[in-house]
Design a protein around this motif. Structure first.
Motif, short mmCIF file in Angstrom:
data_model
loop_
_atom_site.label_atom_id
_atom_site.label_comp_id
_atom_site.label_asym_id
_atom_site.label_seq_id
_atom_site.Cartn_x
_atom_site.Cartn_y
_atom_site.Cartn_z
N PRO A 14 4.94 -5.72 -11.65
CA PRO A 14 5.10 -7.17 -11.41
C PRO A 14 5.73 -7.90 -12.58
O PRO A 14 6.61 -8.76 -12.38
N ALA A 65 9.63 -3.97 -8.21
CA ALA A 65 8.31 -4.27 -7.65
C ALA A 65 7.90 -3.19 -6.65
O ALA A 65 6.71 -2.81 -6.58
N SER A 185 9.91 -14.02 -7.27
CA SER A 185 8.76 -13.11 -7.25
C SER A 185 7.74 -13.54 -6.20
O SER A 185 7.17 -12.70 -5.49
N TYR A 189 6.39 -11.23 -3.03
CA TYR A 189 5.00 -10.85 -2.80
C TYR A 189 4.42 -11.55 -1.57
O TYR A 189 3.51 -11.02 -0.93
#
Length: 257
Positions: A14, A65, A185, A189
């Motif tokens: 991450p 990721a 990001s 996610y």
């Protein structure tokens, strides 16, 4: 249902993916700023560099990721042509958004179209990359979270392009890139939270390449491209610096005459 782990290596993937997203955003913003101060072929070249930087940064963020993504009860492979296609889509669609801003006469309309196009490009890259995933089972998505991830992508892209149009200070660009990296990001996610996998155990070999065989070397190569291009952009004089240099040379030439 297979258990999904989004951080099999702890905080490593991450954090590293966020760093790559920030570098791509910062480089893309700086190149767009340079493009807006240039004309002709120079503007086009800066915009092409911006598109490749943002597209590469987003793609690298996604697949770094994904190195930390695992599903219990099944191995995973990646379809190589689809994975490469996701990279090309990221660059082409992001490029369309960047060029809309770079050449648009109506800045408000250009920002809207550029942000929408770029955001949809980011989302397309993400879900094309997920379509390249091969495992023993069925992958399903929560449509609400998928829609939310697309909205986040469009908002993040629009904010980044607004920053490119309105921010000139390197410090402000750095702050904007940190925000953009966080937004990209978050989009990733959020999209991954939409995923559920129904595992169907099987002894058959999966087609495609493993992440370490294909994704990791490609991500390293693209990451190196971002770092080298960042160095080139940092060392290239800005339009203001070129004007100052030209102004400084004129008195010298006058004296010599």
């Amino acid at each position: 249902m297979g258990h999904l782990d989004h951080a099999a290596f702890g905080w490593l993937t991450p954090v590293l993916s966020y760093v790559m997203a920030c570098i791509g955003a910062a480089l893309g913003l700086r190149c767009t700023v340079r493009a807006l101060g240039a004309t002709g072929r120079s503007r086009r070249n800066w915009l092409l560099t911006a598109a490749s930087a943002i597209g590469t940064g987003i793609w690298t963020m996604h697949f770094v990721a994904m190195l930390g993504f695992s599903v219990s009860g099944t191995e995973m492979r990646y379809n190589v042509p689809l994975t490469i296609l996701s990279l090309l889509v990221a660059m082409v669609v992001v490029g369309a958004g960047v060029f809309a801003v770079g050449y648009g006469r109506d800045r408000g309309r250009a920002l809207f179209l550029g942000g929408l196009t770029t955001g949809l490009g980011v989302a397309s890259m993400h879900y094309l990359g997920m379509a390249a995933l091969r495992l023993h089972g069925d992958v399903r998505y929560d449509p609400v979270l998928v829609g939310l991830s697309v909205v986040i992508a469009v908002v993040a892209a629009t904010a980044a392009l607004w920053a490119a149009l309105n921010i000139r200070s390197p410090v402000a660009v750095a702050v904007a890139s940190l925000v953009m990296g966080g937004a990209v990001s978050s989009m990733h996610y959020t999209g991954m939270m939409a995923v559920s996998v129904r595992v169907s155990p099987s002894g058959e070999a999966l087609p495609g390449a493993t992440a370490m065989q294909f994704i990791f070397p490609l991500a390293v190569g693209l990451g190196s491209y971002l770092f080298l291009t960042s160095a080139f952009v940092a060392l290239s004089p800005t339009a203001r610096e070129r004007e100052a240099s030209a102004s400084a040379q004129r008195p010298v030439e006058s004296v010599a005459r």
